[in-house]
Design a protein around this motif. Structure first.
Motif, PDB file in Angstrom:
ATOM      1  N   UNK A 248      -1.220   4.906  27.935  1.00  0.00           N
ATOM      2  CA  UNK A 248      -0.188   5.901  27.241  1.00  0.00           C
ATOM      3  C   UNK A 248       1.467   6.174  28.543  1.00  0.00           C
ATOM      4  N   UNK A 249       2.563   6.404  26.806  1.00  0.00           N
ATOM      5  CA  UNK A 249       3.583   6.638  27.861  1.00  0.00           C
ATOM      6  C   UNK A 249       3.215   7.931  28.358  1.00  0.00           C
ATOM      7  N   UNK A 250       2.778   9.200  27.138  1.00  0.00           N
ATOM      8  CA  UNK A 250       2.591  10.507  27.632  1.00  0.00           C
ATOM      9  C   UNK A 250       1.344  11.106  28.386  1.00  0.00           C
ATOM     10  N   UNK A 251       2.246  11.853  28.559  1.00  0.00           N
ATOM     11  CA  UNK A 251       1.301  12.490  30.732  1.00  0.00           C
ATOM     12  C   UNK A 251       0.068  13.306  29.355  1.00  0.00           C
ATOM     13  N   UNK A 252       1.142  14.282  28.752  1.00  0.00           N
ATOM     14  CA  UNK A 252      -0.465  15.734  28.196  1.00  0.00           C
ATOM     15  C   UNK A 252      -1.236  14.531  27.400  1.00  0.00           C
ATOM     16  N   UNK A 253      -1.124  13.192  26.714  1.00  0.00           N
ATOM     17  CA  UNK A 253      -2.224  12.525  25.739  1.00  0.00           C
ATOM     18  C   UNK A 253      -3.121  12.262  27.001  1.00  0.00           C
ATOM     19  N   UNK A 254      -2.771  11.488  28.042  1.00  0.00           N
ATOM     20  CA  UNK A 254      -4.197  11.130  28.803  1.00  0.00           C
ATOM     21  C   UNK A 254      -4.795  11.877  29.739  1.00  0.00           C
ATOM     22  N   UNK A 255      -4.091  13.495  29.939  1.00  0.00           N
ATOM     23  CA  UNK A 255      -4.443  14.674  30.173  1.00  0.00           C
ATOM     24  C   UNK A 255      -5.958  14.948  29.396  1.00  0.00           C
ATOM     25  N   UNK A 256      -5.569  14.933  28.055  1.00  0.00           N
ATOM     26  CA  UNK A 256      -6.211  15.613  27.246  1.00  0.00           C
ATOM     27  C   UNK A 256      -7.422  14.968  27.019  1.00  0.00           C
ATOM     28  N   UNK A 257      -7.386  13.157  27.121  1.00  0.00           N
ATOM     29  CA  UNK A 257      -8.005  12.596  26.842  1.00  0.00           C
ATOM     30  C   UNK A 257      -9.421  12.949  28.537  1.00  0.00           C
ATOM     31  N   UNK A 258      -8.556  13.058  29.612  1.00  0.00           N
ATOM     32  CA  UNK A 258      -9.510  12.904  30.896  1.00  0.00           C
ATOM     33  C   UNK A 258      -9.851  14.313  30.664  1.00  0.00           C
ATOM     34  N   UNK A 259      -9.695  15.677  29.876  1.00  0.00           N
ATOM     35  CA  UNK A 259     -10.103  17.073  29.860  1.00  0.00           C
ATOM     36  C   UNK A 259     -11.136  16.618  28.928  1.00  0.00           C
ATOM     37  N   UNK A 260     -11.782  15.943  27.665  1.00  0.00           N
ATOM     38  CA  UNK A 260     -12.383  15.739  26.651  1.00  0.00           C
ATOM     39  C   UNK A 260     -13.312  14.368  27.161  1.00  0.00           C
ATOM     40  N   UNK A 261     -13.136  13.841  28.601  1.00  0.00           N
ATOM     41  CA  UNK A 261     -13.815  12.593  28.540  1.00  0.00           C
ATOM     42  C   UNK A 261     -14.554  11.668  27.254  1.00  0.00           C
ATOM     43  N   UNK A 262     -12.660  11.188  26.871  1.00  0.00           N
ATOM     44  CA  UNK A 262     -13.220  10.515  26.215  1.00  0.00           C
ATOM     45  C   UNK A 262     -13.554   8.711  26.072  1.00  0.00           C
ATOM     46  N   UNK A 263     -14.322   8.567  26.749  1.00  0.00           N
ATOM     47  CA  UNK A 263     -14.505   7.482  27.012  1.00  0.00           C
ATOM     48  C   UNK A 263     -14.183   6.701  27.400  1.00  0.00           C
ATOM     49  N   UNK A 264     -12.849   6.479  28.249  1.00  0.00           N
ATOM     50  CA  UNK A 264     -12.219   5.664  28.916  1.00  0.00           C
ATOM     51  C   UNK A 264     -12.535   5.842  30.154  1.00  0.00           C
ATOM     52  N   UNK A 265     -12.780   5.299  31.667  1.00  0.00           N
ATOM     53  CA  UNK A 265     -13.727   5.613  33.356  1.00  0.00           C
ATOM     54  C   UNK A 265     -11.693   5.421  33.401  1.00  0.00           C
ATOM     55  N   UNK A 266     -10.293   4.888  33.022  1.00  0.00           N
ATOM     56  CA  UNK A 266      -9.721   4.737  34.010  1.00  0.00           C
ATOM     57  C   UNK A 266      -8.274   5.083  32.848  1.00  0.00           C
ATOM     58  N   UNK A 267      -7.402   5.968  33.601  1.00  0.00           N
ATOM     59  CA  UNK A 267      -6.049   6.338  32.806  1.00  0.00           C
ATOM     60  C   UNK A 267      -5.399   5.772  33.205  1.00  0.00           C
TER      61      UNK A 267
END
Length: 108
Positions: free
Chosen positions: A64-83
């Motif tokens: 993604x190009x937005x850090x906040x999207x990747x941070x939200x994903x990491x906090x929610x454990x979205x299923x992707x081990x690497x961002x």
């Protein structure tokens, strides 16, 4: 119209089953050629359900190009081990980028 939810347009409908199947097919083809697939989720705000469908299809990265999207994903454990952040962070974003991202792509 206080209290009435408003529908936003344009609306994007994603078939998660088709996405999972397409991710699996694309990964199979690319693996045979020695190419790694990293889906870029711009415009989808790195939606966790989309990330999970990609992961079920065998993809282990999301970008993604937005850090906040990747941070939200990491906090929610979205299923992707690497961002992957697909742009260099601005100076004021460096700490947040290091915290949220496993990899940052930088080009000239």
């Amino acid at each position: 119209m206080k209290g009435v939810p408003m529908k936003m347009y344009p609306e994007l409908a994603v078939s998660l089953g088709a996405l999972e199947e397409n991710a699996r097919s694309l990964k199979t083809c690319c693996d045979a050629a020695g190419v790694e697939v990293i889906p870029v989720l711009k415009g989808l705000r790195s939606a966790p359900e989309v990330v999970r469908a990609c992961a079920k299809g065998g993809l282990v990265h999301v970008a993604d190009s937005r850090i906040e999207n990747l941070a939200r994903l990491k906090a929610g454990h979205g299923g992707a081990p690497r961002s992957v952040l697909i742009r260099p962070p601005m100076a004021g974003e460096a700490d947040a980028a290091v915290e949220a991202c496993d990899c940052i792509f930088v080009s000239e």
